[in-house]
Design a protein around this motif. Sequence first.
Motif, PDB file in Angstrom:
ATOM      1  N   ARG A   3       0.684  -1.124  -0.133  1.00 54.85           N
ATOM      2  CA  ARG A   3       0.058   0.016   0.023  1.00 54.85           C
ATOM      3  C   ARG A   3       0.939   1.304  -0.030  1.00 54.85           C
ATOM      4  O   ARG A   3       2.001   1.255   0.515  1.00 54.85           O
ATOM      5  CB  ARG A   3      -0.817  -0.095   1.277  1.00 54.85           C
ATOM      6  CG  ARG A   3      -1.743  -1.125   1.163  1.00 54.85           C
ATOM      7  CD  ARG A   3      -3.005  -0.962   2.489  1.00 54.85           C
ATOM      8  NE  ARG A   3      -2.376  -0.868   3.615  1.00 54.85           N
ATOM      9  CZ  ARG A   3      -2.268  -2.043   4.293  1.00 54.85           C
ATOM     10  NH1 ARG A   3      -2.594  -3.451   3.894  1.00 54.85           N
ATOM     11  NH2 ARG A   3      -1.425  -2.055   5.537  1.00 54.85           N
ATOM     12  N   GLU A  24      -7.373  -2.202  -1.571  1.00 55.29           N
ATOM     13  CA  GLU A  24      -7.216  -2.758  -0.102  1.00 55.29           C
ATOM     14  C   GLU A  24      -6.685  -0.958   0.592  1.00 55.29           C
ATOM     15  O   GLU A  24      -5.964  -0.422  -0.004  1.00 55.29           O
ATOM     16  CB  GLU A  24      -5.892  -3.555   0.299  1.00 55.29           C
ATOM     17  CG  GLU A  24      -5.662  -3.642   1.512  1.00 55.29           C
ATOM     18  CD  GLU A  24      -4.711  -4.987   1.807  1.00 55.29           C
ATOM     19  OE1 GLU A  24      -5.072  -6.061   1.543  1.00 55.29           O
ATOM     20  OE2 GLU A  24      -3.564  -4.670   2.032  1.00 55.29           O
ATOM     21  N   GLU A  26      -6.208   0.760   4.411  1.00 54.35           N
ATOM     22  CA  GLU A  26      -5.970   0.987   5.718  1.00 54.35           C
ATOM     23  C   GLU A  26      -6.513   2.325   6.333  1.00 54.35           C
ATOM     24  O   GLU A  26      -5.955   3.312   5.959  1.00 54.35           O
ATOM     25  CB  GLU A  26      -4.497   0.707   6.010  1.00 54.35           C
ATOM     26  CG  GLU A  26      -3.992   0.744   7.427  1.00 54.35           C
ATOM     27  CD  GLU A  26      -2.603   0.765   7.624  1.00 54.35           C
ATOM     28  OE1 GLU A  26      -2.173   0.608   8.952  1.00 54.35           O
ATOM     29  OE2 GLU A  26      -2.033   0.923   6.746  1.00 54.35           O
ATOM     30  N   GLU A  31      -8.065  -0.542  11.028  1.00 58.76           N
ATOM     31  CA  GLU A  31      -8.539  -1.604  10.291  1.00 58.76           C
ATOM     32  C   GLU A  31      -8.245  -1.368   8.843  1.00 58.76           C
ATOM     33  O   GLU A  31      -8.059  -0.409   8.284  1.00 58.76           O
ATOM     34  CB  GLU A  31      -9.981  -1.414  10.402  1.00 58.76           C
ATOM     35  CG  GLU A  31     -10.577  -1.390  11.697  1.00 58.76           C
ATOM     36  CD  GLU A  31     -12.264  -1.116  11.897  1.00 58.76           C
ATOM     37  OE1 GLU A  31     -12.639  -0.145  11.066  1.00 58.76           O
ATOM     38  OE2 GLU A  31     -12.987  -1.987  12.279  1.00 58.76           O
ATOM     39  N   VAL A  32      -8.116  -2.951   8.273  1.00 60.54           N
ATOM     40  CA  VAL A  32      -7.833  -2.851   6.981  1.00 60.54           C
ATOM     41  C   VAL A  32      -9.013  -3.350   6.089  1.00 60.54           C
ATOM     42  O   VAL A  32      -9.608  -4.512   6.729  1.00 60.54           O
ATOM     43  CB  VAL A  32      -6.559  -3.548   6.549  1.00 60.54           C
ATOM     44  CG1 VAL A  32      -6.279  -3.850   5.108  1.00 60.54           C
ATOM     45  CG2 VAL A  32      -5.490  -2.917   7.178  1.00 60.54           C
ATOM     46  N   GLN A  34     -10.566  -4.921   2.272  1.00 58.89           N
ATOM     47  CA  GLN A  34     -10.674  -5.160   0.629  1.00 58.89           C
ATOM     48  C   GLN A  34     -11.821  -4.814   0.124  1.00 58.89           C
ATOM     49  O   GLN A  34     -12.683  -5.403   0.571  1.00 58.89           O
ATOM     50  CB  GLN A  34      -9.986  -6.484   0.443  1.00 58.89           C
ATOM     51  CG  GLN A  34      -8.423  -6.694   1.038  1.00 58.89           C
ATOM     52  CD  GLN A  34      -7.969  -7.929   0.801  1.00 58.89           C
ATOM     53  OE1 GLN A  34      -8.596  -8.866   0.478  1.00 58.89           O
ATOM     54  NE2 GLN A  34      -6.554  -8.450   0.659  1.00 58.89           N
ATOM     55  N   ARG A  68     -13.108  -7.255   5.843  1.00 57.72           N
ATOM     56  CA  ARG A  68     -12.644  -6.946   6.573  1.00 57.72           C
ATOM     57  C   ARG A  68     -11.362  -7.933   6.781  1.00 57.72           C
ATOM     58  O   ARG A  68     -11.363  -9.113   7.047  1.00 57.72           O
ATOM     59  CB  ARG A  68     -12.998  -6.396   8.102  1.00 57.72           C
ATOM     60  CG  ARG A  68     -12.175  -6.010   9.174  1.00 57.72           C
ATOM     61  CD  ARG A  68     -12.829  -5.779  10.445  1.00 57.72           C
ATOM     62  NE  ARG A  68     -11.755  -5.023  11.303  1.00 57.72           N
ATOM     63  CZ  ARG A  68     -12.038  -5.056  12.607  1.00 57.72           C
ATOM     64  NH1 ARG A  68     -13.047  -5.734  13.319  1.00 57.72           N
ATOM     65  NH2 ARG A  68     -10.993  -4.600  13.364  1.00 57.72           N
TER      66      ARG A  68
END
Length: 70
Positions: A3, A24, A26, A31-32, A34, A68
């Motif tokens: 990223r 993706e 962040e 929290e990440v 997709q 998530r």
Amino acid sequence: MRRTRVRSSAITSVGYDPATAVLEIEFTSGEVYQYFAVPPSRHRGLVEAESVGRHFLAHIRDVYPDRRVR
């Protein structure tokens, strides 16, 4: 996924895999997520937006399926 950092009070970094059309993100909360079936133009629009957070809210959240990651 690798990223790239973005200037935003809500989003820390954004990555994109053109082979799978997965975006993706962040968030500053750690929290990440997709997002799936995202066209390359939408990723480009996000990282080039004057306001990354506003662009995300208007064009990505609740538009593309997501999950998530952490």
